[in-house]
Design a protein around this motif. Sequence first.
Motif, PDB file in Angstrom:
ATOM      1  N   LYS A  40     -26.997 -57.602  67.406  1.00  0.00           N
ATOM      2  CA  LYS A  40     -26.813 -58.880  67.671  1.00  0.00           C
ATOM      3  C   LYS A  40     -27.388 -59.793  66.488  1.00  0.00           C
ATOM      4  CE  LYS A  40     -27.061 -58.021  72.453  1.00  0.00           C
ATOM      5  NZ  LYS A  40     -27.548 -58.288  73.528  1.00  0.00           N
ATOM      6  N   PRO A  41     -27.136 -61.245  66.265  1.00  0.00           N
ATOM      7  CA  PRO A  41     -27.529 -62.111  65.240  1.00  0.00           C
ATOM      8  C   PRO A  41     -28.933 -61.931  65.199  1.00  0.00           C
ATOM      9  CG  PRO A  41     -25.446 -63.052  66.462  1.00  0.00           C
ATOM     10  CD  PRO A  41     -26.007 -61.923  67.010  1.00  0.00           C
ATOM     11  N   ASP A  42     -29.536 -61.999  66.397  1.00  0.00           N
ATOM     12  CA  ASP A  42     -31.080 -61.934  66.305  1.00  0.00           C
ATOM     13  C   ASP A  42     -31.862 -60.597  66.124  1.00  0.00           C
ATOM     14  OD1 ASP A  42     -30.291 -61.109  68.758  1.00  0.00           O
ATOM     15  OD2 ASP A  42     -31.994 -62.413  70.014  1.00  0.00           O
ATOM     16  N   GLN A  81     -13.810 -57.214  61.535  1.00  0.00           N
ATOM     17  CA  GLN A  81     -14.320 -58.716  61.442  1.00  0.00           C
ATOM     18  C   GLN A  81     -15.590 -58.783  60.725  1.00  0.00           C
ATOM     19  OE1 GLN A  81     -13.888 -61.596  64.379  1.00  0.00           O
ATOM     20  NE2 GLN A  81     -14.866 -63.333  63.377  1.00  0.00           N
ATOM     21  N   LYS A  82     -16.594 -57.873  61.347  1.00  0.00           N
ATOM     22  CA  LYS A  82     -17.914 -58.043  61.058  1.00  0.00           C
ATOM     23  C   LYS A  82     -17.818 -57.300  59.477  1.00  0.00           C
ATOM     24  CE  LYS A  82     -21.042 -58.236  64.876  1.00  0.00           C
ATOM     25  NZ  LYS A  82     -22.127 -57.482  65.726  1.00  0.00           N
ATOM     26  N   LEU A  83     -17.222 -56.123  59.310  1.00  0.00           N
ATOM     27  CA  LEU A  83     -17.243 -55.668  58.167  1.00  0.00           C
ATOM     28  C   LEU A  83     -16.640 -56.697  56.998  1.00  0.00           C
ATOM     29  CD1 LEU A  83     -15.389 -52.245  59.144  1.00  0.00           C
ATOM     30  CD2 LEU A  83     -18.028 -52.333  58.247  1.00  0.00           C
ATOM     31  N   ASP A  84     -15.668 -57.393  57.345  1.00  0.00           N
ATOM     32  CA  ASP A  84     -15.145 -58.228  56.302  1.00  0.00           C
ATOM     33  C   ASP A  84     -16.211 -59.329  56.215  1.00  0.00           C
ATOM     34  OD1 ASP A  84     -13.173 -59.422  54.601  1.00  0.00           O
ATOM     35  OD2 ASP A  84     -13.292 -61.013  56.084  1.00  0.00           O
ATOM     36  N   GLU A  85     -16.906 -59.774  57.110  1.00  0.00           N
ATOM     37  CA  GLU A  85     -17.929 -61.145  57.090  1.00  0.00           C
ATOM     38  C   GLU A  85     -18.793 -60.573  56.231  1.00  0.00           C
ATOM     39  OE1 GLU A  85     -20.904 -63.631  60.088  1.00  0.00           O
ATOM     40  OE2 GLU A  85     -19.242 -62.350  60.883  1.00  0.00           O
ATOM     41  N   TYR A  86     -19.672 -59.257  56.698  1.00  0.00           N
ATOM     42  CA  TYR A  86     -20.885 -59.121  55.860  1.00  0.00           C
ATOM     43  C   TYR A  86     -20.607 -58.535  54.411  1.00  0.00           C
ATOM     44  CZ  TYR A  86     -23.120 -58.193  60.553  1.00  0.00           C
ATOM     45  OH  TYR A  86     -23.768 -58.351  61.870  1.00  0.00           O
ATOM     46  N   LYS A  87     -19.298 -58.113  54.035  1.00  0.00           N
ATOM     47  CA  LYS A  87     -19.096 -57.732  52.729  1.00  0.00           C
ATOM     48  C   LYS A  87     -18.987 -59.114  51.856  1.00  0.00           C
ATOM     49  CE  LYS A  87     -15.767 -55.381  49.722  1.00  0.00           C
ATOM     50  NZ  LYS A  87     -14.629 -54.547  49.845  1.00  0.00           N
ATOM     51  N   GLN A  88     -18.407 -60.025  52.480  1.00  0.00           N
ATOM     52  CA  GLN A  88     -18.216 -61.221  51.983  1.00  0.00           C
ATOM     53  C   GLN A  88     -19.395 -62.050  51.616  1.00  0.00           C
ATOM     54  OE1 GLN A  88     -15.402 -62.564  50.418  1.00  0.00           O
ATOM     55  NE2 GLN A  88     -14.267 -60.928  51.148  1.00  0.00           N
TER      56      GLN A  88
END
Length: 261
Positions: A40-42, A81-88
């Motif tokens: 999770k984000p936290d 979506q998370k994979l793309d977000e973290y990579k970016q």
Amino acid sequence: MLDGQQRITSLFATLKGLKLQRASGNEDDFSDIYVDLQAKPDEQIVITDLTDKSEGACIRLTDLLYGGLEKLTAYPRDHHQKLDEYKQRIQSYDFSIIEVRDVPIDVATEIFTRINVGGVPLSLFEIMVAKTYDDKLGFELADKFDELIATLALRDFETVSHATILQLIALILKKDCKKQTILKLTKPEFIETWPKAVDGIERAVEYFANAYRIPVSELLPYNTLLVPFGYYFHKHPDKPDAIQKPLKSLTQKSAVSPRMA
């Protein structure tokens, strides 16, 4: 690099998945760093322990960055979506740098101090650690100082300060030990003089313990008393003779200040 050298090295090794061989002989493997896609984000997102993690829940950082579309799409669809977000996030992150070329060390450190308003200003010793580091010669000032303190601790003189050894080296080389003088010392001359200064300090400590019956460094009026005595023993390795001994009080009142300029 004046500050953050270890951090930059670790960051580079992490992004490249490298293995680093330390001077101690230990090896740090930066390839086993993962991103927890279920965190999770936290919660902790970057992890090194996969215990209790299910297959497909984590991705190796280097695979995330360099694995390509085929490897990324092999993960469950709800993670894409998370994979793309973290990579970016990683690839687009801007690291702020200020590159300064061909300026004296005191100018470079002044620039650093002025821009580093959110951090802790470098001490004179930390500046000299950065300035005198030499990988080929295996010279790391912080490690050398720790070795000296370990030796002095055998005589209960482990409270000798950084300033003492820096002042003594400057005194040996330039016959002056002001901060500005220390900053202008070159790496080759500093490294060459280091063992001479260490020998002078060790001889001075031995003399204090044997001749003056000072059993511990805490009993010295001030630490920098070792500087003029260390300089004396650098010039005269033997103990003071009958003529020189009466001059000890004059030596103690020399121009060396008990405070670092």
